[in-house]
Design a protein around this motif. Structure first.
Motif, PDB file in Angstrom:
ATOM      1  N   ALA A  28       2.308  14.231   1.793  1.00  0.00           N
ATOM      2  CA  ALA A  28       2.865  15.521   1.374  1.00  0.00           C
ATOM      3  C   ALA A  28       1.874  16.287   0.514  1.00  0.00           C
ATOM      4  N   GLY A  29       1.333  17.376   1.046  1.00  0.00           N
ATOM      5  CA  GLY A  29       0.532  18.288   0.245  1.00  0.00           C
ATOM      6  C   GLY A  29      -0.890  17.839   0.030  1.00  0.00           C
ATOM      7  N   SER A  30      -1.451  18.263  -1.129  1.00  0.00           N
ATOM      8  CA  SER A  30      -2.787  17.852  -1.586  1.00  0.00           C
ATOM      9  C   SER A  30      -3.918  18.677  -1.002  1.00  0.00           C
ATOM     10  N   THR A  31      -3.691  19.952  -0.758  1.00  0.00           N
ATOM     11  CA  THR A  31      -4.779  20.839  -0.383  1.00  0.00           C
ATOM     12  C   THR A  31      -4.696  22.105  -1.222  1.00  0.00           C
ATOM     13  N   ASP A  32      -5.819  22.482  -1.822  1.00  0.00           N
ATOM     14  CA  ASP A  32      -5.900  23.643  -2.697  1.00  0.00           C
ATOM     15  C   ASP A  32      -7.193  24.368  -2.353  1.00  0.00           C
ATOM     16  N   LYS A  33      -7.094  25.571  -1.816  1.00  0.00           N
ATOM     17  CA  LYS A  33      -8.283  26.281  -1.354  1.00  0.00           C
ATOM     18  C   LYS A  33      -9.176  26.750  -2.493  1.00  0.00           C
ATOM     19  N   GLU A  34      -8.738  26.560  -3.736  1.00  0.00           N
ATOM     20  CA  GLU A  34      -9.574  26.890  -4.885  1.00  0.00           C
ATOM     21  C   GLU A  34     -10.097  25.631  -5.579  1.00  0.00           C
ATOM     22  N   LYS A  35     -10.035  24.502  -4.883  1.00  0.00           N
ATOM     23  CA  LYS A  35     -10.677  23.277  -5.343  1.00  0.00           C
ATOM     24  C   LYS A  35     -11.857  22.953  -4.424  1.00  0.00           C
ATOM     25  N   VAL A  36     -12.870  22.338  -5.002  1.00  0.00           N
ATOM     26  CA  VAL A  36     -14.024  21.891  -4.218  1.00  0.00           C
ATOM     27  C   VAL A  36     -14.009  20.380  -4.091  1.00  0.00           C
ATOM     28  N   HIS A  37     -13.788  19.665  -5.201  1.00  0.00           N
ATOM     29  CA  HIS A  37     -13.812  18.201  -5.191  1.00  0.00           C
ATOM     30  C   HIS A  37     -12.471  17.646  -5.660  1.00  0.00           C
ATOM     31  N   TYR A  38     -12.030  16.608  -5.000  1.00  0.00           N
ATOM     32  CA  TYR A  38     -10.769  15.933  -5.304  1.00  0.00           C
ATOM     33  C   TYR A  38     -11.106  14.531  -5.806  1.00  0.00           C
ATOM     34  N   LEU A  39     -11.056  14.338  -7.099  1.00  0.00           N
ATOM     35  CA  LEU A  39     -11.460  13.045  -7.650  1.00  0.00           C
ATOM     36  C   LEU A  39     -10.362  12.010  -7.476  1.00  0.00           C
ATOM     37  N   PRO A  40     -10.695  10.841  -6.921  1.00  0.00           N
ATOM     38  CA  PRO A  40      -9.707   9.768  -6.800  1.00  0.00           C
ATOM     39  C   PRO A  40      -9.555   9.019  -8.131  1.00  0.00           C
ATOM     40  N   GLY A  41      -8.550   8.144  -8.152  1.00  0.00           N
ATOM     41  CA  GLY A  41      -8.406   7.253  -9.297  1.00  0.00           C
ATOM     42  C   GLY A  41      -6.959   6.952  -9.629  1.00  0.00           C
ATOM     43  N   ILE A  42      -6.774   5.977 -10.499  1.00  0.00           N
ATOM     44  CA  ILE A  42      -5.448   5.611 -11.016  1.00  0.00           C
ATOM     45  C   ILE A  42      -5.243   6.439 -12.279  1.00  0.00           C
ATOM     46  N   GLU A  61       8.498  11.581  -0.334  1.00  0.00           N
ATOM     47  CA  GLU A  61       7.773  11.808  -1.579  1.00  0.00           C
ATOM     48  C   GLU A  61       8.536  12.738  -2.513  1.00  0.00           C
ATOM     49  N   TYR A  62       9.166  13.769  -1.975  1.00  0.00           N
ATOM     50  CA  TYR A  62       9.935  14.682  -2.827  1.00  0.00           C
ATOM     51  C   TYR A  62      11.157  13.978  -3.414  1.00  0.00           C
ATOM     52  N   MET A  63      11.792  13.112  -2.637  1.00  0.00           N
ATOM     53  CA  MET A  63      12.923  12.346  -3.165  1.00  0.00           C
ATOM     54  C   MET A  63      12.465  11.449  -4.314  1.00  0.00           C
ATOM     55  N   ASN A  64      11.351  10.759  -4.118  1.00  0.00           N
ATOM     56  CA  ASN A  64      10.808   9.902  -5.163  1.00  0.00           C
ATOM     57  C   ASN A  64      10.456  10.724  -6.404  1.00  0.00           C
ATOM     58  N   SER A 101       0.854  -1.183   0.000  1.00  0.00           N
ATOM     59  CA  SER A 101       0.000   0.000   0.000  1.00  0.00           C
ATOM     60  C   SER A 101       0.891   1.233   0.000  1.00  0.00           C
ATOM     61  N   SER A 102       0.299   2.372  -0.379  1.00  0.00           N
ATOM     62  CA  SER A 102       1.065   3.611  -0.426  1.00  0.00           C
ATOM     63  C   SER A 102       0.120   4.796  -0.293  1.00  0.00           C
ATOM     64  N   MET A 103       0.586   5.851   0.407  1.00  0.00           N
ATOM     65  CA  MET A 103      -0.173   7.091   0.492  1.00  0.00           C
ATOM     66  C   MET A 103       0.306   8.107  -0.536  1.00  0.00           C
ATOM     67  N   GLU A 104       1.327   7.752  -1.335  1.00  0.00           N
ATOM     68  CA  GLU A 104       1.838   8.684  -2.337  1.00  0.00           C
ATOM     69  C   GLU A 104       0.843   8.802  -3.487  1.00  0.00           C
ATOM     70  N   CYS A 105       0.603  10.021  -3.922  1.00  0.00           N
ATOM     71  CA  CYS A 105      -0.412  10.280  -4.949  1.00  0.00           C
ATOM     72  C   CYS A 105       0.179  10.704  -6.288  1.00  0.00           C
ATOM     73  N   TYR A 106       1.444  11.154  -6.317  1.00  0.00           N
ATOM     74  CA  TYR A 106       1.980  11.812  -7.504  1.00  0.00           C
ATOM     75  C   TYR A 106       3.290  11.206  -7.988  1.00  0.00           C
ATOM     76  N   THR A 107       3.689  10.106  -7.387  1.00  0.00           N
ATOM     77  CA  THR A 107       4.934   9.450  -7.762  1.00  0.00           C
ATOM     78  C   THR A 107       4.694   7.946  -7.901  1.00  0.00           C
TER      79      THR A 107
END
Length: 747
Positions: A172-186, A414-417, A133-139
């Motif tokens: 690491a990260g993943s908050t944007d005050k100008e977003k309303v919905h964060y769609l999951p997925g591969i 995450e930044y290293m990856n 399992s992994s919590m990384e979203c962008y690597t």
């Protein structure tokens, strides 16, 4: 619309000169079975199909809460930000399932399942066994599936993807005050690789064009069992054969062999340097690519082979400027906010359509002389970077980090990856760690460590400057937004009366942003232009008051688009006239329609039909241009009209981003309401390489009162089409509106 899936092939075809079957890759892109559950148990039945890569909105039939994610508002409401915790939907677990046949011939190989990008929190099961399992979203995340595989048979892969609501605090990260919905997925490629017991986990080919060399950094993972008993082996001798060849021709330009010990059941770091006799430079005009290959042997047996493409380019800073391959280089372009675009009702599968992405990222930008983009508040699928590598667009690559979220050690991981995974792309010249925020750990501890891993790029740390970072500060990203109108509408008149904005004045307007002029490091203005529209011509959530103030309430889409185009043209001229600014990137080239901001398109985004603003960008972003230095008299309300027959004194500002002189003729035209020339005057101008020229001018206003448009046409020597600048002027004291001026369209 055709949907293109990018298949990553790392040495699927055996490398010429290397032994066969070093690495075999099986793509898992395509259609998967899909469904959702409210609790963390897989569904009893899968009732939907979904493409991979993609996000959950692409499931068919649609997911039950689809309409909550893609609401189209009836009207525009002034809103400054959104609190993610105020959710209007039920978080769900998302389940992907498919079967894959694994040939019996792969028995004895080590099999890894790789998911390049998946959000948020991913768990993988093979034949009922959890393999990781992994919590990384962008690597990329890779899981050893060997012990769970049935060779010579079908194997069931089940992937659980969580919701943003459950992203751990450590991530690491993943908050944007100008977003309303964060769609999951591969949302990037998925594949299986089969190797021997030594595997190239990651490799960086880091170029130095000036030194004619490439530093190769490699992580080799050993799957040999660890020491269990005293006297058991702790490491194994290995040999690595490295090779560099021209990507297109296949011609080998350098090769080398190194040897070492790989620690068992662990990761081992190797580093070496290779020389190139006559390296060909990578530039936006000549994006020449090389391919780097690493083959790992143990006891003369090939264990794995791995290849990447890269480019020979040096990007650095010198004083307040950037340099590309040793020469001053100005960045011109815009921004991409893909994570915001994901919640656009018209997004669909466009982000994975190669032809659409190429038009967005390459064809349209190059048509107006943009050479750079900022990937903003969240990175993009890997093939987007491949396209920029291949066609020559420079990128500032920004992590999804705006509002603070993440624990130091997980941020480091995450930044290293991130750097290991994306660090071979020559298009990426700036790593951007933070957007409009501060974080002492990232700025003062992590960035210096990341610079050790990759010294070939500049690091940006959001709003952190030399005061917070000392010598670690390599550049700043000022955001000179003018005429921000977030106060109540009844306060606007008093606000602008006390704070008049001289739209169109190129020589001043720096009140509040003098740090840009005083700074000692490059200033990359990668956001400006508080004048956003939705694609139907309505103001965005943040700019409703701007349009109400300058145009009056209920202005039509054409009026709004013309104001936006004019405003952005004049602000771009203002920023480009200050030659100490290292780059100008307008905000924003792609974002969520119906959001807080907006982009430069009209209609359905699948057609990528540019708005008037984009057409005027061709002129204000021209590498060599001549601008009028005058305050606008149509939209600004504090300026006084000119007198009939008055002599108007002003400057023309010539700017040149090129490494050669630019000279030519400027034709000044004053057009009346019907487009007739009330005045025509010719001037000569010449600009040094990378220079600026101020040309004083005197023009006499007509005797007749009216609304006039002043046009400057710069005809550079050897070119037929002019670069245009314009200002609306008013002669005589009478009411005037946009309809009273000649409707001039750019070429």
């Amino acid at each position: 619309m055709r949907l293109f899936y990018i298949i990553i092939l790392l040495c699927v075809i055996p490398l010429s000169g290397f032994a066969d079957n070093g690495r075999i890759t099986i793509s898992l892109n395509g259609e998967w079975s899909f469904d959702q559950t409210e609790k963390a148990f897989p569904p009893k039945h899968f009732t939907r199909k979904i493409p991979v890569p993609g996000l959950i909105h692409l499931a068919r039939p649609k997911i039950s809460q689809y309409d909550k994610f893609f609401k189209k508002p009836d009207g525009v409401e002034l809103v400054e930000q959104f609190n993610f915790l105020e959710r209007d939907y039920v978080p769900m677990y998302n389940w992907y399932k498919r079967k894959v046949h694994v040939a019996d011939s792969l028995s004895g190989k080590q099999l890894f399942l790789t998911i390049k990008k998946s959000q948020y929190v991913t768990r993988v099961f093979v034949n009922g066994y959890e393999i990781g399992s992994s919590m990384e979203c962008y690597t990329p995340m890779s899981f050893n599936m060997t012990n769970a595989v049935r060779f010579g048979d079908d194997n069931e892969i089940l992937i659980q993807v969580g919701d943003r609501a459950w992203l751990p605090s450590e991530a690491a990260g993943s908050t944007d005050k100008e977003k309303v919905h964060y769609l999951p997925g591969i949302w990037d490629d998925v594949f299986i690789t089969a190797t021997g017991n030594l595997r190239v986990e990651k490799a960086l080919f880091l170029p130095s064009l000036a030194k004619k060399e490439v530093k190769i950094k490699t992580l080799v993972r050993s799957m040999y069992p660890p020491q269990m008993l005293f006297g058991d082996k702790m490491s194994d001798a290995c040999r690595m054969e490295l090779r560099i060849k021209e990507k297109q021709s296949g011609r080998i330009v350098s090769s080398k062999t190194i040897a070492g010990l790989a620690k068992r059941d662990n990761m081992t770091y190797f580093e070496t340097t290779m020389h190139l006799d006559e390296p060909k430079a990578w530039t936006p005009d000549t994006p020449f690519l090389y391919e780097g290959e690493v083959a790992v042997y143990a006891d003369s047996m090939l264990m794995d082979c791995y290849s990447v493409h890269f480019g020979m380019r040096d990007f650095a800073k010198k004083g307040k400027f950037f340099t590309l391959n040793g020469e001053k280089f100005y960045l011109r372009g815009s921004n991409i906010t893909l994570q915001r675009f994901f919640e656009d009702p018209d997004c669909h599968a466009l982000a994975w359509d190669r032809e659409w992405v190429k038009k967005l990222m390459i064809d349209l930008p190059k048509s107006i002389d943009w050479n750079a983009m900022r990937i903003c508040v969240g990175i993009v699928p890997d093939f987007w970077y491949d396209l920029c590598d291949e066609y020559g667009i420079l990128l500032q690559n920004e992590w999804f980090y705006w509002q603070n979220h993440g624990w130091d050690e997980q941020v480091r991981k995450e930044y290293m990856n991130w750097v290991w995974s994306d660090g071979n792309h020559p298009c990426i010249v700036i790593w951007d760690a933070i957007n409009e925020n501060w974080d002492s750990y990232i700025g003062n501890v992590l960035i210096p460590e990341l610079k050790e891993l990759d010294p070939t790029r500049i690091w940006d740390a959001g709003y952190m400057t030399s005061d917070q970072m000392g010598s670690n500060d390599e550049m700043d990203e000022p955001h000179p937004y003018r005429a921000i109108t977030l106060m109540h509408s009844d306060e606007l008149n008093d606000y602008f009366k006390n704070n008049p904005y001289d739209l169109g004045a190129l020589h001043d307007n720096w009140m509040g942003f003098t740090s840009v002029l005083d700074a000692g490091v490059p200033q990359l203005v990668n956001e400006y232009g508080w004048i956003w529209l939705w694609r139907d011509g309505r103001p965005s959530k943040l700019t409703l008051n701007n349009y109400n103030y300058y145009l009056g309430e209920n202005a039509d889409p054409e009026q709004c688009r013309e104001l936006q185009a004019y405003w952005l043209q004049l602000e771009t001229e203002w920023l480009r006239s200050e030659r100490s600014i290292a780059g100008v990137l307008a905000f924003c080239h792609l974002t969520n329609n119906y959001g807080f901001t907006g982009d430069w398109f009209v209609g359905n985004i699948k057609d990528l039909e540019p708005s008037p603003a984009f057409h005027w960008f061709k002129h204000c972003f021209a590498p060599s241009a001549v601008f009028i230095d005058l305050v606008d008299q149509l939209y600004t309300k504090h300026t006084q009209p000119l007198e009939p027959e008055e002599g108007l004194v002003f400057n023309l500002i010539g700017v040149n981003d090129l490494n050669r002189p630019s000279a030519g003729q400027v034709v000044l035209k004053l057009l009346d309401e019907d487009g007739n020339e009330a005045l025509r005057q010719e001037e000569q101008i010449a600009m040094e390489p990378f220079g600026k020229r101020i040309k004083p001018c005197l023009v006499k206003m007509p005797a007749e009162s009216g609304c006039y448009l002043l046009i400057a046409e710069y005809y550079e020597e050897g070119k037929l089409e002019p670069v245009l600048s314009r200002r609306y002027l008013k002669v005589g004291n009478q009411p005037a509106s946009f309809e009273d001026y000649f409707d001039f369209k750019p070429l």
